[in-house]
Motif scaffolding. Structure first.
Motif: not given
Length: 562
Positions: A128-141
């Motif tokens: 729905d277009g909601r933007y969330v800024e994540v923590p600086a060290d965020a990783l995803e696989t």
């Protein structure tokens, strides 16, 4: 892609440029002629074209190509991107389910038919277009499963429903826009920022308006668009000249709505997209609805005010001037002044544990609230003064000048110590800096009130500035209706940031001894108070001392909030 592969790609690109330029000859003879007087246009940007899969590509190459094609087709239909998918997956894969904004991407084969993509994540945007800024060290696989087709070519049999883009591509291909809802008294428009792929944005905005505000905001605002309203046909017709046409169903519900407020929400949400004329029909072939909107902009922030030796001063033309009738705040450490837009509510902290009224005219200073480590007060447009006791009680406190006090609770604040509070100028949202087991965070939540404007509860908190760590001073202020100013810890010392409720944070030049922030008249102008009591204004990309202002104890960051 390996370092060697990248080097080969760069070498091939350089060779291609050399070949192309080699085909162009510059004349070295002939007469001198006048130029056509044309202007050289700055290039709009590099256009990246998606390329389909190669027949003999290995699994990692297939996934790399899939990611590159996806990035190139952000505003398209992903026709080339789907060529990397196995036949069954082409109709199943949904790139609109979630967007990940990544700073780095690493692709590696982790099984005979499995490829893993590791991402350093900067932000996420939901369906729905909601933007969330994540923590600086965020990783995803992300994991991709592959199969070989009848010809032996590798294709992706399973791909996560995720669109992966880098920050530059996101800025180019996504459109930031505000959806406008209403305060419960239907007097003020309230924005909620969303991000949509830059294609059919008016349609995306109208659909989002019909769906209503986000869960964190829904109990704090209202909408003149009747529940269950649908866009029929399911698109907004946007013509040259700025004319936007749309049809809403069911017609009866739309005709019975407050059409002036409904049009006000649509106009405020669509006008920034170039819409100058709205044509809204109630039902297919129905009449064009008309109405006169009766809404106001959010209250102005007012003039910047400062506290020097307990005396409230206003900053006019970068010079301090006395506030008529305002007396000296008495206390061990007077500071943190706050006021309402009309100046009828003026408060301050006489010391860190005592909230008092500022003496004005014949009215004497009175104590409104006491408690350990009170947060700097904030005055909302309903004349409630907000603060918090630094005790981990999981609540905020609101009090009026007549002594009426309420406790405003929030489940997510349980066990957290509130360090800073600021209510938005429209009174529907509150920004809170708090400390808990996960550290210090900045959250924004909706404020639920009764019919008289009394604050009752705080809704779920949405994280803002997720990549930042609020500074010990924990100073926050509403810069405009959708952006906060905050002091955060940085490598260069304490750094002021502009922090959108939804969007990426922007640093300003560091001020090592900054202790307080303020915003002037609701513009994007920011002020900083230093530990030495100097007042600095952000100007021309740097901080400039305001002449004649020293010994500042604290500032009234704005009239709303104070």
């Amino acid at each position: 892609m390996t370092r060697a592969a990248r080097s080969r790609a760069v070498a091939c690109a350089a060779l291609l440029v050399a070949v192309m330029t080699g085909c162009v000859a510059i004349p070295t003879g002939g007469p001198v002629t006048a130029g056509g007087g044309g202007q050289v246009r700055e290039q709009d940007g590099v256009v990246v074209l998606a390329q389909g899969p190669q027949t003999d590509a290995e699994p990692t190459r297939i996934v790399e190509g899939f990611l590159l094609a996806m990035d190139a087709e952000v505003t398209g239909d992903f026709d080339i991107t789907r060529q990397f998918l196995a036949a069954d997956e082409r109709s199943e894969w949904d790139p609109g389910a979630e967007t990940i904004v990544a700073s780095t991407t690493m692709v590696e084969q982790t099984g005979d038919a499995q490829v893993t993509v590791s991402l350093a994540v900067k932000a996420k945007v939901d369906v729905d277009g909601r933007y969330v800024e994540v923590p600086a060290d965020a990783l995803e696989t992300l994991r991709y499963e592959l199969v070989q087709d009848a010809r032996g070519a590798w294709r992706i049999a399973y791909a996560p429903d995720v669109l992966v883009v880098d920050s530059r591509r996101f800025a180019q291909q996504f459109r930031e826009t505000s959806l406008y809802f209403l305060t419960p008294d239907s007097r003020v428009l309230v924005p909620e920022v969303r991000f949509f792929r830059d294609r059919n944005v008016p349609t995306a905005v109208v659909r989002a308006l019909l769906a209503g505000p986000s869960p964190w905001l829904q109990d704090a605002v209202t909408s003149a668009i009747p529940p269950g309203t649908e866009l029929k046909p399911e698109a907004v017709s946007f013509e040259r000249g700025g004319v936007a046409e749309m049809t809403f169903e069911p017609a009866r519900a739309v005709l019975e709505a407050d059409r002036g407020l409904l049009l006000a929400q649509l106009d405020a949400s669509l006008r920034p997209l170039g819409v100058t004329t709205l044509v809204v029909r109630a039902g297919a072939g129905g009449a064009v609805i008309e109405g006169v909107p009766d809404v106001l902009p959010a209250p102005d922030a007012g003039e910047l005010e400062i506290l020097v030796d307990g005396q409230t001063l206003r900053v006019v033309a970068d010079a301090p001037a006395a506030v008529d009738g305002a007396g000296v705040v008495q206390g061990a450490a007077p500071g943190s002044p706050a006021r309402s837009a009309d100046g009828l509510v003026r408060v301050a902290l006489a010391d860190p544990s005592t909230l008092v009224t500022v003496p004005v005219g014949s009215a004497e200073q009175r104590t409104l609230l006491t408690g350990p480590a009170l947060a700097a007060p904030s005055v909302d447009r309903y004349a409630w003064v907000w603060t918090a006791r630094g005790s981990g009680a999981g609540r905020l406190d609101a009090v009026r000048l007549d002594g009426t006090a309420v406790e405003v609770t929030a489940d997510w604040l349980a066990g957290r110590t509130v360090q800073a509070v600021r209510v938005s100028r429209d009174g529907t949202r509150v920004a809170i800096v708090s400390r808990g087991p996960d550290g210090v965070t900045l959250n924004v939540a909706g404020v639920t009130r009764d019919g008289g404007g009394v604050p009752l509860t705080i809704g779920p908190g949405v994280r803002a500035g997720g990549s930042l760590t609020p500074a010990a001073a924990a100073s926050i202020v509403w810069v405009d209706d959708v952006t906060l100013g905050m002091l955060a810890e940085g490598d260069a010392g304490v750094t002021p940031y502009r922090v959108p409720v939804s969007g990426g944070s922007t640093p300003l030049p560091a001020v090592a001894d900054a202790v307080e922030l303020a915003a002037d008249r609701g513009s994007r102008s920011l002020y900083v108070v230093t530990a030495d009591g100097d007042l600095l204004r952000h100007e021309g990309g740097t901080w400039v001392a305001v002449p004649g202002v020293t010994g500042v104890l604290d500032v009234a960051g704005a009239a709303f909030p104070g």
